[in-house]
Design a protein around this motif. Sequence first.
Motif, PDB file in Angstrom:
ATOM      1  N   VAL A 269       0.865  -1.181   0.000  1.00 40.07           N
ATOM      2  CA  VAL A 269       0.000   0.000   0.000  1.00 40.07           C
ATOM      3  C   VAL A 269       0.902   1.232   0.000  1.00 40.07           C
ATOM      4  CG1 VAL A 269      -1.771   1.291   1.213  1.00 40.07           C
ATOM      5  CG2 VAL A 269      -1.806  -1.217   1.280  1.00 40.07           C
ATOM      6  N   ALA A 270       0.728   2.065  -0.985  1.00 41.65           N
ATOM      7  CA  ALA A 270       1.556   3.266  -1.091  1.00 41.65           C
ATOM      8  C   ALA A 270       1.369   4.166   0.119  1.00 41.65           C
ATOM      9  CB  ALA A 270       1.215   4.025  -2.372  1.00 41.65           C
ATOM     10  N   GLN A 271       2.470   4.661   0.657  1.00 44.11           N
ATOM     11  CA  GLN A 271       2.450   5.527   1.824  1.00 44.11           C
ATOM     12  C   GLN A 271       2.817   6.953   1.418  1.00 44.11           C
ATOM     13  OE1 GLN A 271       1.508   4.419   4.872  1.00 44.11           O
ATOM     14  NE2 GLN A 271       1.217   2.344   4.028  1.00 44.11           N
ATOM     15  N   GLY A 272       1.913   7.879   1.604  1.00 47.35           N
ATOM     16  CA  GLY A 272       2.202   9.268   1.294  1.00 47.35           C
ATOM     17  C   GLY A 272       1.691   9.663  -0.084  1.00 47.35           C
ATOM     18  N   GLU A 273       1.557  10.961  -0.255  1.00 46.34           N
ATOM     19  CA  GLU A 273       0.987  11.490  -1.493  1.00 46.34           C
ATOM     20  C   GLU A 273       1.860  11.204  -2.707  1.00 46.34           C
ATOM     21  OE1 GLU A 273      -0.367  15.843  -3.326  1.00 46.34           O
ATOM     22  OE2 GLU A 273      -0.063  15.593  -1.156  1.00 46.34           O
ATOM     23  N   LEU A 274       3.188  11.361  -2.545  1.00 44.59           N
ATOM     24  CA  LEU A 274       4.094  11.153  -3.674  1.00 44.59           C
ATOM     25  C   LEU A 274       4.088   9.693  -4.107  1.00 44.59           C
ATOM     26  CD1 LEU A 274       6.131  12.509  -5.559  1.00 44.59           C
ATOM     27  CD2 LEU A 274       7.922  11.968  -3.886  1.00 44.59           C
ATOM     28  N   ALA A 275       4.155   8.758  -3.131  1.00 42.53           N
ATOM     29  CA  ALA A 275       4.134   7.330  -3.459  1.00 42.53           C
ATOM     30  C   ALA A 275       2.807   6.924  -4.085  1.00 42.53           C
ATOM     31  CB  ALA A 275       4.410   6.505  -2.215  1.00 42.53           C
ATOM     32  N   THR A 276       1.722   7.506  -3.607  1.00 46.45           N
ATOM     33  CA  THR A 276       0.396   7.208  -4.183  1.00 46.45           C
ATOM     34  C   THR A 276       0.327   7.648  -5.634  1.00 46.45           C
ATOM     35  OG1 THR A 276      -0.646   7.446  -2.005  1.00 46.45           O
ATOM     36  CG2 THR A 276      -2.071   7.595  -3.941  1.00 46.45           C
ATOM     37  N   SER A 277       0.881   8.812  -5.910  1.00 47.78           N
ATOM     38  CA  SER A 277       0.939   9.298  -7.288  1.00 47.78           C
ATOM     39  C   SER A 277       1.779   8.357  -8.148  1.00 47.78           C
ATOM     40  CB  SER A 277       1.529  10.706  -7.327  1.00 47.78           C
ATOM     41  OG  SER A 277       1.675  11.159  -8.650  1.00 47.78           O
ATOM     42  N   GLY A 278       2.897   7.855  -7.581  1.00 49.08           N
ATOM     43  CA  GLY A 278       3.741   6.908  -8.300  1.00 49.08           C
ATOM     44  C   GLY A 278       3.024   5.600  -8.582  1.00 49.08           C
ATOM     45  N   GLU A 279       2.206   5.149  -7.629  1.00 52.97           N
ATOM     46  CA  GLU A 279       1.449   3.915  -7.829  1.00 52.97           C
ATOM     47  C   GLU A 279       0.459   4.072  -8.980  1.00 52.97           C
ATOM     48  OE1 GLU A 279      -0.953   0.669  -5.086  1.00 52.97           O
ATOM     49  OE2 GLU A 279      -0.997   2.787  -4.508  1.00 52.97           O
ATOM     50  N   GLU A 280      -0.147   5.240  -9.090  1.00 52.34           N
ATOM     51  CA  GLU A 280      -1.094   5.488 -10.178  1.00 52.34           C
ATOM     52  C   GLU A 280      -0.389   5.448 -11.531  1.00 52.34           C
ATOM     53  OE1 GLU A 280      -2.815   9.224  -9.209  1.00 52.34           O
ATOM     54  OE2 GLU A 280      -4.014   8.449  -7.533  1.00 52.34           O
ATOM     55  N   ILE A 281       0.789   6.053 -11.595  1.00 51.97           N
ATOM     56  CA  ILE A 281       1.557   6.027 -12.843  1.00 51.97           C
ATOM     57  C   ILE A 281       1.976   4.597 -13.172  1.00 51.97           C
ATOM     58  CG2 ILE A 281       3.649   6.851 -13.997  1.00 51.97           C
ATOM     59  CD1 ILE A 281       3.548   9.299 -12.122  1.00 51.97           C
ATOM     60  N   PHE A 282       2.411   3.872 -12.137  1.00 53.50           N
ATOM     61  CA  PHE A 282       2.841   2.482 -12.316  1.00 53.50           C
ATOM     62  C   PHE A 282       1.687   1.628 -12.844  1.00 53.50           C
ATOM     63  CE2 PHE A 282       3.646  -1.844 -10.948  1.00 53.50           C
ATOM     64  CZ  PHE A 282       4.999  -2.022 -11.193  1.00 53.50           C
ATOM     65  N   THR A 283       0.497   1.842 -12.306  1.00 54.06           N
ATOM     66  CA  THR A 283      -0.666   1.054 -12.698  1.00 54.06           C
ATOM     67  C   THR A 283      -1.046   1.267 -14.159  1.00 54.06           C
ATOM     68  OG1 THR A 283      -1.506   1.145 -10.425  1.00 54.06           O
ATOM     69  CG2 THR A 283      -3.079   0.545 -12.146  1.00 54.06           C
ATOM     70  N   THR A 284      -0.847   2.471 -14.648  1.00 55.51           N
ATOM     71  CA  THR A 284      -1.217   2.766 -16.040  1.00 55.51           C
ATOM     72  C   THR A 284      -0.100   2.466 -17.030  1.00 55.51           C
ATOM     73  OG1 THR A 284      -0.511   5.067 -15.757  1.00 55.51           O
ATOM     74  CG2 THR A 284      -2.834   4.555 -15.330  1.00 55.51           C
ATOM     75  N   SER A 285       1.168   2.441 -16.570  1.00 60.81           N
ATOM     76  CA  SER A 285       2.285   2.312 -17.504  1.00 60.81           C
ATOM     77  C   SER A 285       3.117   1.041 -17.353  1.00 60.81           C
ATOM     78  CB  SER A 285       3.234   3.518 -17.363  1.00 60.81           C
ATOM     79  OG  SER A 285       2.559   4.732 -17.588  1.00 60.81           O
ATOM     80  N   CYS A 286       3.175   0.474 -16.145  1.00 62.25           N
ATOM     81  CA  CYS A 286       4.153  -0.585 -15.869  1.00 62.25           C
ATOM     82  C   CYS A 286       3.542  -1.921 -15.458  1.00 62.25           C
ATOM     83  CB  CYS A 286       5.115  -0.137 -14.771  1.00 62.25           C
ATOM     84  SG  CYS A 286       5.815   1.515 -14.984  1.00 62.25           S
ATOM     85  N   ILE A 287       2.325  -1.917 -14.981  1.00 57.50           N
ATOM     86  CA  ILE A 287       1.744  -3.107 -14.374  1.00 57.50           C
ATOM     87  C   ILE A 287       1.591  -4.250 -15.363  1.00 57.50           C
ATOM     88  CG2 ILE A 287      -0.681  -2.569 -14.801  1.00 57.50           C
ATOM     89  CD1 ILE A 287       0.824  -3.923 -11.505  1.00 57.50           C
ATOM     90  N   ALA A 288       1.538  -3.956 -16.657  1.00 53.70           N
ATOM     91  CA  ALA A 288       1.383  -5.014 -17.655  1.00 53.70           C
ATOM     92  C   ALA A 288       2.587  -5.952 -17.683  1.00 53.70           C
ATOM     93  CB  ALA A 288       1.173  -4.397 -19.043  1.00 53.70           C
ATOM     94  N   CYS A 289       3.747  -5.465 -17.261  1.00 57.41           N
ATOM     95  CA  CYS A 289       4.974  -6.271 -17.302  1.00 57.41           C
ATOM     96  C   CYS A 289       5.473  -6.685 -15.920  1.00 57.41           C
ATOM     97  CB  CYS A 289       6.089  -5.509 -18.014  1.00 57.41           C
ATOM     98  SG  CYS A 289       5.757  -5.148 -19.751  1.00 57.41           S
ATOM     99  N   HIS A 290       5.172  -5.878 -14.900  1.00 58.70           N
ATOM    100  CA  HIS A 290       5.751  -6.104 -13.579  1.00 58.70           C
ATOM    101  C   HIS A 290       4.681  -6.397 -12.528  1.00 58.70           C
ATOM    102  CE1 HIS A 290       9.734  -4.704 -14.843  1.00 58.70           C
ATOM    103  NE2 HIS A 290       9.134  -3.697 -15.450  1.00 58.70           N
ATOM    104  N   ALA A 291       4.861  -7.505 -11.804  1.00 56.98           N
ATOM    105  CA  ALA A 291       4.004  -7.800 -10.663  1.00 56.98           C
ATOM    106  C   ALA A 291       4.605  -7.173  -9.416  1.00 56.98           C
ATOM    107  CB  ALA A 291       3.874  -9.299 -10.476  1.00 56.98           C
TER     108      ALA A 291
END
Length: 372
Positions: A269-291
């Motif tokens: 679970v992302a902790q903090g505003e910056l990490a949460t923003s990073g999780e959103e970017i990761f979900t849209t751009s990286c999740i297809a390749c990385h678990a």
Amino acid sequence: MNTTKKEGFDLAMMKGLKKWRLYSLLAVLTIFLSGCGEEYLSTLTPAGQVGKEQFNLLLLSTGIMAIVIVVVLIIYVLAIVKFRRSKVGENVIPKQVEGSMTLEIIWTVIPILLLIVLAIPTVAYTYKHADVSGMTAVDAEGNKEAVTVNVTAKLYWWEFEYPDLGIVTSQELVVPTNEKVYFNLKAADVKHSFWIPTAGGKMDTNVENVNQFYLTFDKESAGLKDGVFYGKCAELCGPSHALMDFKVKTIDRKDFDVWAETMKTTEHVAQGELATSGEEIFTTSCIACHATSGAGTAGGVGPNLATFGDRNRVAGFMDLTEENVKNWINDPESHKPGNLMPQPEEINNGEKFSEEQLDALAEYLMGLSVEK
């Protein structure tokens, strides 16, 4: 006279320069060789039963070769000293021993004996280290007793699946100490070779078949530099072959069981505003390749990132810092040529990630941990 002196001086200078070149070469070689005995990397400091037995075989073969070299050198020197012309004269011809049955028997029998001495332990260890029958052993409740790891080599990273535990990780292998750990080795693309220098000899990973062997680890890696042993790809596999490293963390069995359970149950679970923003970017751009979950099976397109924050390297070879994480994401091809990770433009609507996006992604990735 002056010209002669100058030529002599120049000649002396050239000889001096050649000597200094030799000294410089020896100094550089000394520095280079100083890294050969590192406990986390060297075959000369074996950290398990397999490595120790192979090291003993190395000592035996080296000893045999040294004896042969010394004997030949002694015979050579004696022949030069005994039959030099200044001692026996110009016209003396030594006794000819061509066709001597005694000598023929000596230099035929001795090499055979030396080969037998070397062959017996070599064959014995080869069969011993290839015995993986313990991989299928179960306890009274039907549970596997030994840890088995399915290793898949890819361009240019390593995937480690623990099939009996239902977990997957990458780039960092975690194993228990003081017991046999069994490996199923294969490659996903081209031939690679799995090698942990301190634990034992390399084993090829092939696309068309699975190789099996076992290793043991006598000590925990926590006291080593970076807290890990180093693993390598020992088969030339492409432009970034030299950068295809992985790390091996060895812990006692009790801690290993805790780690395995944590891998299966941890939900990031992302902790903090910056990490949460990073999780959103990761979900849209990286999740297809990385678990980002340690629970599951192998076969991901990219490395599993469940323990990314616990590693000490980015992409297997760069120090784990936010700056290196951002550099890697922003231009993976320049750091590891030939790797299959897409450039940012391919996953971010044709544009590079902004500095703010890179900060957010790095913050999120550094927080992916099962040990902190």
